[in-house]
Design a protein around this motif. Sequence first.
Motif, PDB file in Angstrom:
ATOM      1  N   ARG A 119       0.821  -1.214   0.000  1.00  0.00           N
ATOM      2  CA  ARG A 119       0.000   0.000   0.000  1.00  0.00           C
ATOM      3  C   ARG A 119       0.855   1.264   0.000  1.00  0.00           C
ATOM      4  NH1 ARG A 119      -5.198  -0.794   3.801  1.00  0.00           N
ATOM      5  NH2 ARG A 119      -5.949   0.770   2.311  1.00  0.00           N
ATOM      6  N   ARG A 156       0.319   4.263  -2.701  1.00  0.00           N
ATOM      7  CA  ARG A 156       0.077   5.676  -2.357  1.00  0.00           C
ATOM      8  C   ARG A 156       1.127   6.573  -3.032  1.00  0.00           C
ATOM      9  NH1 ARG A 156      -3.402   2.944  -0.380  1.00  0.00           N
ATOM     10  NH2 ARG A 156      -3.972   3.247  -2.556  1.00  0.00           N
ATOM     11  N   GLN A 157       2.373   6.072  -3.066  1.00  0.00           N
ATOM     12  CA  GLN A 157       3.436   6.844  -3.722  1.00  0.00           C
ATOM     13  C   GLN A 157       3.136   7.017  -5.205  1.00  0.00           C
ATOM     14  OE1 GLN A 157       7.400   5.200  -3.271  1.00  0.00           O
ATOM     15  NE2 GLN A 157       8.098   6.196  -5.135  1.00  0.00           N
ATOM     16  N   GLU A 166       0.195   6.992  -6.591  1.00  0.00           N
ATOM     17  CA  GLU A 166      -0.922   7.923  -6.734  1.00  0.00           C
ATOM     18  C   GLU A 166      -0.422   9.370  -6.703  1.00  0.00           C
ATOM     19  OE1 GLU A 166      -4.478   5.257  -4.633  1.00  0.00           O
ATOM     20  OE2 GLU A 166      -3.726   7.073  -3.672  1.00  0.00           O
ATOM     21  N   LYS A 167       0.537   9.671  -5.781  1.00  0.00           N
ATOM     22  CA  LYS A 167       1.088  11.020  -5.699  1.00  0.00           C
ATOM     23  C   LYS A 167       1.848  11.374  -6.984  1.00  0.00           C
ATOM     24  CE  LYS A 167       1.547  11.105  -0.655  1.00  0.00           C
ATOM     25  NZ  LYS A 167       2.498  11.186   0.491  1.00  0.00           N
TER      26      LYS A 167
END
Length: 303
Positions: free
Chosen positions: A107, A111-112, A114-115
């Motif tokens: 996860r 998230r990385q 997505e950024k």
Amino acid sequence: MKEDPLERLEREEREKKNGGLKSVMYALAAVAVLLAGALAYVWFQKSSLVKDLNLEKEDLTEQIVALQQDYNNLSSDYEAINSQLDSSREEVSQLVERIKQTDATNRAKMRQYEKELGTLRSIMRNYIVQIDSLNTLNQQLSAEADAARKDAASSRRQNEQLNKQVNELSGQVAAGSVIKARGIILEPYSAQDKVTDRSSRVVRMLTTLSLVENDLAPKGPVRVYIVVKAPDGTILTNANSTGFESGGEARTASASREVDYEGKEVELSIYLNDLTDRCVKGVYTVEAYTAQGYLGSAETMLR
């Protein structure tokens, strides 16, 4: 027949033991059922979570691939923006490969990514704004030039206005005719002709750069001068070092080289050999010039 008291006691003791064992077995069976239920619930929850994470990864992958297609479809008539676009396209391509190779349960990585996707989207919006702004400006300049040519014959005042606009456009063309450079690199070399970062081993330095394509620039021989500076700002020289003038200012060149420039991109290398002073630790800087003006700079660290 009357039961023997001893036999009756033994029978009651056996029944009591059997009843206790049955109670224990029932209790263990209940515990086993509860554990089985708990394990089934945990397995179901884990399977559901993994499924959700895989769906999130698929959605994120589709978004990145869609952004990659958007970058591939985006183009401009401006070299500087196209160069930046190529760099951004490479970043998107690498991001696609990285997310494909990453497990959906990681996860932190998701998230990385997505950024990074958000950042690349913002960069793309900036490209679109820049391209639209430049296109609008070019359209405005073209419209103004056409209007000035049509109005020139109507009156002296309009002719003067036209001349003023022509002069302004000529100034823009003159500014665009300046030769520019990219990819400036400064590399120290040892006596064994190998790149080194040890100050005590450096015997010469190599500067590489490219004069970029510019159809507006004057064609013919162009001399490129380099000024290599030590950490204290002292200019490194050798027996062949000379002075030059760039942009109306006199300077001292560490070395120079002349190339034939025909408006196309030209790569060149300039050596600064036989350094008169021993190099020290610190950051060394190279500045590149032509007679027209400053081309750019680069740095290297010696230890």
